[in-house]
Scaffold this motif. Structure first.
Motif, short mmCIF file in Angstrom:
data_model
loop_
_atom_site.label_atom_id
_atom_site.label_comp_id
_atom_site.label_asym_id
_atom_site.label_seq_id
_atom_site.Cartn_x
_atom_site.Cartn_y
_atom_site.Cartn_z
N UNK A 122 93.13 74.12 22.17
CA UNK A 122 93.38 75.36 21.42
C UNK A 122 94.78 75.90 21.70
N UNK A 123 95.17 75.92 22.97
CA UNK A 123 96.47 76.49 23.36
C UNK A 123 97.62 75.64 22.82
N UNK A 124 97.52 74.33 22.97
CA UNK A 124 98.59 73.46 22.49
C UNK A 124 98.69 73.48 20.97
N UNK A 125 97.57 73.60 20.29
CA UNK A 125 97.60 73.73 18.82
C UNK A 125 98.33 74.99 18.41
N UNK A 126 98.08 76.07 19.12
CA UNK A 126 98.76 77.34 18.82
C UNK A 126 100.27 77.21 19.05
#
Length: 134
Positions: A122-126
């Motif tokens: 989730x964090x890397x996608x953001x």
């Protein structure tokens, strides 16, 4: 797509190994920089000119804990805009509020490998989606 530089700051070698395994399962193109405590992180960031895209900062560490390190990061004009994710097995409510006030973006409770993979994904996608708009 540019290579992301991720810094993890943690004093527990097992937690670092878990983080590393999960990170490379999510995105094996990342460059990982490891610091063993807050002092080590600040030294690496200033002496080596590391410019991480995000810092994962353990809350509970010896020498310089996550709260003190976050304070120093946010006081440094060259580092204050780097997103910081606080992680730990426990977060006292007042400490979480303090870290949020300083600008910590996300809090992760370390509760296993599958959870770590989901959080990192989730964090890397953001981060990647923001990168497309810069």
């Amino acid at each position: 797509m540019k290579q992301l530089t991720i810094m993890v700051v943690d004093d527990d070698p097992d937690d670092i190994d878990l983080f590393k395994d999960a990170l490379f399962e999510v995105d094996d193109s990342c460059r990982l920089v490891v610091a063993n405590d807050g002092r080590d992180a600040l030294q690496q960031l200033t002496d080596n000119g590391i410019g991480p895209d995000i810092i994962f900062l353990d809350f509970n560490m010896p020498f310089m804990d996550g709260k003190l390190c976050l304070t120093a990061l946010k006081e440094d004009p060259l580092l204050r805009d780097v997103p910081v994710v606080m992680h730990s097995t426990t977060f006292p409510e007042e400490d979480m509020a303090f870290c949020k006030a300083l600008g910590a973006k996300i809090f992760i409770k370390q509760v296993g490998y599958a959870n770590m993979i989901q959080e990192l994904s989730n964090i890397l996608s953001e981060i990647r989606s923001r990168e497309r708009f810069l």
